[in-house]
Enzyme design. Structure first.
Site, PDB file in Angstrom:
ATOM      1  N   HIS A   1      36.068  38.809 -61.486  1.00 42.39           N
ATOM      2  CA  HIS A   1      37.187  38.894 -60.537  1.00 42.39           C
ATOM      3  C   HIS A   1      38.241  39.861 -61.096  1.00 42.39           C
ATOM      4  O   HIS A   1      38.474  39.906 -62.306  1.00 42.39           O
ATOM      5  CB  HIS A   1      37.795  37.511 -60.297  1.00 42.39           C
ATOM      6  CG  HIS A   1      38.757  37.518 -59.154  1.00 42.39           C
ATOM      7  ND1 HIS A   1      40.040  37.968 -59.272  1.00 42.39           N
ATOM      8  CD2 HIS A   1      38.593  37.187 -57.850  1.00 42.39           C
ATOM      9  CE1 HIS A   1      40.647  37.904 -58.098  1.00 42.39           C
ATOM     10  NE2 HIS A   1      39.784  37.431 -57.215  1.00 42.39           N
TER      11      HIS A   1
ATOM     12  N   GLU B   1      35.881  43.270 -53.240  1.00 40.56           N
ATOM     13  CA  GLU B   1      37.295  42.953 -53.121  1.00 40.56           C
ATOM     14  C   GLU B   1      38.132  44.160 -53.555  1.00 40.56           C
ATOM     15  O   GLU B   1      38.342  44.359 -54.771  1.00 40.56           O
ATOM     16  CB  GLU B   1      37.660  41.755 -54.003  1.00 40.56           C
ATOM     17  CG  GLU B   1      36.910  40.478 -53.653  1.00 40.56           C
ATOM     18  CD  GLU B   1      37.646  39.229 -54.101  1.00 40.56           C
ATOM     19  OE1 GLU B   1      37.706  38.285 -53.312  1.00 40.56           O
ATOM     20  OE2 GLU B   1      38.184  39.196 -55.225  1.00 40.56           O
TER      21      GLU B   1
HETATM   22  P1  13P Z   1      43.580  36.763 -51.104  1.00 41.96           P
HETATM   23  O1  13P Z   1      42.686  36.250 -49.996  1.00 41.96           O
HETATM   24  O2  13P Z   1      44.706  35.844 -51.409  1.00 41.96           O
HETATM   25  O3  13P Z   1      43.972  38.171 -50.858  1.00 41.96           O
HETATM   26  O4  13P Z   1      42.675  36.760 -52.442  1.00 41.96           O
HETATM   27  C1  13P Z   1      41.426  37.312 -52.414  1.00 41.96           C
HETATM   28  C2  13P Z   1      40.709  36.994 -53.674  1.00 41.96           C
HETATM   29  O5  13P Z   1      41.084  37.457 -54.730  1.00 41.96           O
HETATM   30  C3  13P Z   1      39.559  36.088 -53.598  1.00 41.96           C
HETATM   31  O6  13P Z   1      38.842  36.079 -54.777  1.00 41.96           O
END
Ligand code: 13P
Length: 244
Positions: free
Chosen positions: A95, A164
């Site tokens: 992450h 992400e």
């Molecule tokens: P948000 O949905 O708060 O933007 O976070 C995304 C995230 O990092 C999920 O792992």
């Protein structure tokens, strides 16, 4: 038309035990049963036991990270073997917050993926570009490079990828729908048989539009997953869509 969708919540460093209890008391009231949807939550490590006890129906529990080593002198780390005590079968790895705050690298993610697979834990591998890279139109190259290192020597079909964009996490900003589907389609060229999730400012209003895009197999949701009503709303809409 329907295919399997993953709707996952990453709670990050939110919720203590009382709050986890309160969440499930509310969330469990509106559970859906649908084998085309897989849904679960990643609580703090300290809440894994409680969440595992409180979850009902199809809900599954995910670890937010795991150490790349099997065991030994790694203060502050948690091993796959320890996760197995809690019957955890999924772990988020790489992450962007563990990269930013804990120095996790693609090479480490590669090791984490390997140790997960050796322990029958499905790694949810996070990749993403920075705002600067996005602005320079380097997204596709950055992601391809990340995948190459992370999946070196790995059967990627046993993993899940979460795309992400760093600039979309917790900012309220997302790429356009077209950009999301273009990037996820690009990723499928490298990891054909791997579910690809999108994460970054997904909420109860944009979730259905994103999750139904071509080559998007699910969502990894941060902030909006903390609220049972918001998460239930997302699940309800996806449930409806899979039954069309
Ligand atoms: P948000 O949905 O708060 O933007 O976070 C995304 C995230 O990092 C999920 O792992």
């Amino acid at each position: 038309m329907s295919s399997k969708k993953y709707i996952l919540g990453n709670w990050k460093m939110n919720k203590n035990l009382a709050e986890i209890t309160k969440f499930f008391a509310s969330f469990n009231k509106h559970l859906i049963t649908n084998n085309k949807i897989k849904y679960g939550f990643a609580p703090t490590y300290l809440g894994l036991g409680l969440a595992s006890n409180l979850k009902k129906g199809q809900t599954f529990i995910i670890a937010q990270d795991v150490c790349e080593q099997e065991e030994g002198s790694y203060t502050g780390q948690i091993s796959c073997k320890q996760l197995k005590d809690y019957k955890i079968n999924y772990a988020i790895v790489g992450h962007s917050e563990t990269r930013k705050f804990l120095g996790c690298t693609d090479q480490m993610v590669n090791k984490k993926v390997k140790v997960c697979l050796a322990n029958k834990i499905t790694p949810i591998v996070c990749i993403g570009e920075s705002l600067q890279q996005y602005n320079k139109h380097q997204t596709k190259d950055v992601l391809a490079k990340q995948l190459k290192t992370i999946f070196n020597g790995v059967d990627d079909s046993k993993c899940i990828v979460a795309y992400e964009p760093l600039w979309a996490i917790g900012t309220g900003k997302t790429p356009t729908l077209k950009e999301i589907t273009t990037i996820c389609t690009h990723l499928k060229k490298f990891v054909q048989h791997t579910p690809i999730l999108y994460g970054g400012s997904v909420n109860e209003n944009n979730a259905i539009d994103i999750v139904t895009l071509k080559n998007v197999d699910g969502l990894l949701i941060g902030g909006a997953s903390l609220c049972p009503d918001k998460f239930n709303k997302i699940l309800k809409e996806v449930n409806k869509w899979t039954r069309k």
